[in-house]
Write an enzyme that holds these catalytic residues in place. Structure first.
Site, PDB file in Angstrom:
ATOM      1  N   GLY A  12       0.775  -1.238   0.000  1.00  0.00           N
ATOM      2  CA  GLY A  12       0.000   0.000   0.000  1.00  0.00           C
ATOM      3  C   GLY A  12       0.807   1.288   0.000  1.00  0.00           C
ATOM      4  O   GLY A  12       0.334   2.307   0.483  1.00  0.00           O
ATOM      5  N   THR A  13       2.008   1.262  -0.595  1.00  0.00           N
ATOM      6  CA  THR A  13       2.759   2.524  -0.630  1.00  0.00           C
ATOM      7  C   THR A  13       2.106   3.533  -1.581  1.00  0.00           C
ATOM      8  O   THR A  13       2.176   4.742  -1.338  1.00  0.00           O
ATOM      9  CB  THR A  13       4.236   2.306  -1.030  1.00  0.00           C
ATOM     10  OG1 THR A  13       4.300   1.724  -2.325  1.00  0.00           O
ATOM     11  CG2 THR A  13       4.953   1.426  -0.024  1.00  0.00           C
ATOM     12  N   ASN A  14       1.477   3.051  -2.633  1.00  0.00           N
ATOM     13  CA  ASN A  14       0.753   3.984  -3.513  1.00  0.00           C
ATOM     14  C   ASN A  14      -0.479   4.545  -2.813  1.00  0.00           C
ATOM     15  O   ASN A  14      -0.809   5.717  -2.978  1.00  0.00           O
ATOM     16  CB  ASN A  14       0.371   3.297  -4.829  1.00  0.00           C
ATOM     17  CG  ASN A  14       1.542   3.258  -5.792  1.00  0.00           C
ATOM     18  OD1 ASN A  14       1.919   4.271  -6.356  1.00  0.00           O
ATOM     19  ND2 ASN A  14       2.142   2.088  -5.939  1.00  0.00           N
ATOM     20  N   MET A  91      -4.260  -6.932  -7.102  1.00  0.00           N
ATOM     21  CA  MET A  91      -3.731  -8.085  -7.833  1.00  0.00           C
ATOM     22  C   MET A  91      -4.801  -9.009  -8.431  1.00  0.00           C
ATOM     23  O   MET A  91      -4.467 -10.029  -9.020  1.00  0.00           O
ATOM     24  CB  MET A  91      -2.817  -8.913  -6.915  1.00  0.00           C
ATOM     25  CG  MET A  91      -1.596  -8.152  -6.432  1.00  0.00           C
ATOM     26  SD  MET A  91      -0.575  -7.550  -7.788  1.00  0.00           S
ATOM     27  CE  MET A  91       0.180  -9.088  -8.293  1.00  0.00           C
ATOM     28  N   ILE A  93      -7.825  -9.675 -11.161  1.00  0.00           N
ATOM     29  CA  ILE A  93      -8.339  -9.161 -12.445  1.00  0.00           C
ATOM     30  C   ILE A  93      -9.762  -8.635 -12.247  1.00  0.00           C
ATOM     31  O   ILE A  93     -10.571  -9.255 -11.554  1.00  0.00           O
ATOM     32  CB  ILE A  93      -8.355 -10.329 -13.483  1.00  0.00           C
ATOM     33  CG1 ILE A  93      -6.933 -10.821 -13.751  1.00  0.00           C
ATOM     34  CG2 ILE A  93      -9.063  -9.926 -14.768  1.00  0.00           C
ATOM     35  CD1 ILE A  93      -6.086  -9.930 -14.614  1.00  0.00           C
ATOM     36  N   LEU A  94     -10.060  -7.501 -12.865  1.00  0.00           N
ATOM     37  CA  LEU A  94     -11.418  -6.963 -12.782  1.00  0.00           C
ATOM     38  C   LEU A  94     -12.300  -7.594 -13.850  1.00  0.00           C
ATOM     39  O   LEU A  94     -11.840  -7.880 -14.951  1.00  0.00           O
ATOM     40  CB  LEU A  94     -11.414  -5.444 -12.992  1.00  0.00           C
ATOM     41  CG  LEU A  94     -10.739  -4.582 -11.936  1.00  0.00           C
ATOM     42  CD1 LEU A  94     -10.994  -3.114 -12.262  1.00  0.00           C
ATOM     43  CD2 LEU A  94     -11.218  -4.904 -10.537  1.00  0.00           C
ATOM     44  N   HIS A 110       0.744   1.570 -13.413  1.00  0.00           N
ATOM     45  CA  HIS A 110       1.537   0.449 -13.929  1.00  0.00           C
ATOM     46  C   HIS A 110       3.010   0.852 -13.924  1.00  0.00           C
ATOM     47  O   HIS A 110       3.354   1.948 -14.378  1.00  0.00           O
ATOM     48  CB  HIS A 110       1.087   0.089 -15.355  1.00  0.00           C
ATOM     49  CG  HIS A 110       1.847  -1.066 -15.914  1.00  0.00           C
ATOM     50  ND1 HIS A 110       1.559  -2.373 -15.559  1.00  0.00           N
ATOM     51  CD2 HIS A 110       2.913  -1.117 -16.742  1.00  0.00           C
ATOM     52  CE1 HIS A 110       2.419  -3.171 -16.169  1.00  0.00           C
ATOM     53  NE2 HIS A 110       3.255  -2.446 -16.884  1.00  0.00           N
TER      54      HIS A 110
HETATM   55  C1  GRF Z   1       3.326  -1.075  -7.590  1.00  0.00           C
HETATM   56  O1  GRF Z   1       4.558  -1.373  -8.175  1.00  0.00           O
HETATM   57  C2  GRF Z   1       2.318  -0.803  -8.666  1.00  0.00           C
HETATM   58  O2  GRF Z   1       2.843  -0.208  -9.803  1.00  0.00           O
HETATM   59  C3  GRF Z   1       1.853  -2.165  -8.992  1.00  0.00           C
HETATM   60  O3  GRF Z   1       1.844  -2.864  -7.763  1.00  0.00           O
HETATM   61  C4  GRF Z   1       2.755  -2.261  -6.853  1.00  0.00           C
HETATM   62  C5  GRF Z   1       1.985  -1.905  -5.619  1.00  0.00           C
HETATM   63  O4  GRF Z   1       2.767  -1.507  -4.547  1.00  0.00           O
HETATM   64  N1  GRF Z   1       0.619  -2.117  -9.739  1.00  0.00           N
HETATM   65  P1  GRF Z   1       2.064  -0.892  -3.246  1.00  0.00           P
HETATM   66  O5  GRF Z   1       1.106  -1.933  -2.673  1.00  0.00           O
HETATM   67  O6  GRF Z   1       1.360   0.371  -3.637  1.00  0.00           O
HETATM   68  O7  GRF Z   1       3.200  -0.626  -2.297  1.00  0.00           O
END
Ligand code: GRF
Length: 208
Positions: A12-14, A91, A93-94, A110
């Site tokens: 969940g860093t994003n 992770m 698929i939708l 992505h």
């Molecule tokens: C990221 O590399 C993103 O591009 C990909 O999955 C990873 C997710 O990382 N789709 P996080 O869970 O947000 O840390």
């Protein structure tokens, strides 16, 4: 104010980058009102709870048929009044129901410059392994809308990242996240919430 649902599966860093951007006032017309995880143990859920964001878990394996899962996820998003769905390391698929219900309202991040190193099978470290195996000197990340083609929806923002001698997939993954993903995902979300993205023939135009 648009309601943002963030779908996660892992660290969940994003998601954290989105939470931080919202706190800094960089997503003026949107609010994360729900985090949905495909994995009950995802650390992303803890990040949401630490910030008093409503959480839900929905697992593909709890549904016998993919259609039932697709329907359940669609209904869950509708019950949260989602105006925007963000895939932040999701992770699973939708399905076609959720994609058509939220047409041009689902944003994915992505970790490559689409159309390189994308499509089926290109996820996680595999993307960076492929970039290193090809020997490209520049990679990056892409924030794009989701349609029925895997990684094929309209591109919103891209940011390039340099590849350095001796990079491993892990080192490159970290650089792409730090220099590109955490930067462009909140920007794309903010542009969407400000109604600044126009889509014509699968191509976006950003209004200044
Ligand atoms: C990221 O590399 C993103 O591009 C990909 O999955 C990873 C997710 O990382 N789709 P996080 O869970 O947000 O840390």
């Amino acid at each position: 104010m648009k309601n943002i649902a963030v779908l996660v599966s892992g660290g969940g860093t994003n998601l954290q980058a989105l939470i931080d951007a919202e706190k800094r006032g960089e997503i003026k017309n949107g609010k994360i009102n729900c985090v949905i995880s495909s994995n009950p143990d995802a650390y992303a859920l803890k990040r949401a709870q630490n910030n008093s964001i409503h959480t839900e878990v929905i697992r593909r394996k709890d549904y016998a048929r993919f259609d039932d899962y697709d329907k359940a996820l669609t209904e869950l998003l509708q019950s949260r009044n989602a105006d925007l769905v963000v895939l932040a390391g999701f992770m699973t698929i939708l399905g076609s129901r959720v994609i058509s219900t939220f047409k041009n309202k689902i944003i994915n991040i992505h970790p490559s410059l689409i159309p390189s190193f994308c499509g089926e099978g290109f996820y996680g470290l595999r993307v960076h392994e492929a970039a290193l195996a090809k020997g490209v000197k520049v990679t990056g990340a892409t924030a794009h809308f989701v349609n029925e083609v895997c990684d094929g929806g309209p591109i919103i923002i891209q940011k390039a990242v340099e590849i350095k001698n001796g990079d491993t997939p892990q080192v490159l993954q970290k650089r792409v996240m730090e220099q590109a993903e955490w930067n462009i995902l909140p920007k794309a979300v903010s542009l969407f919430c400000d109604d600044k993205i126009i889509i014509k023939n699968n191509i976006t135009e950003i209004i200044d």
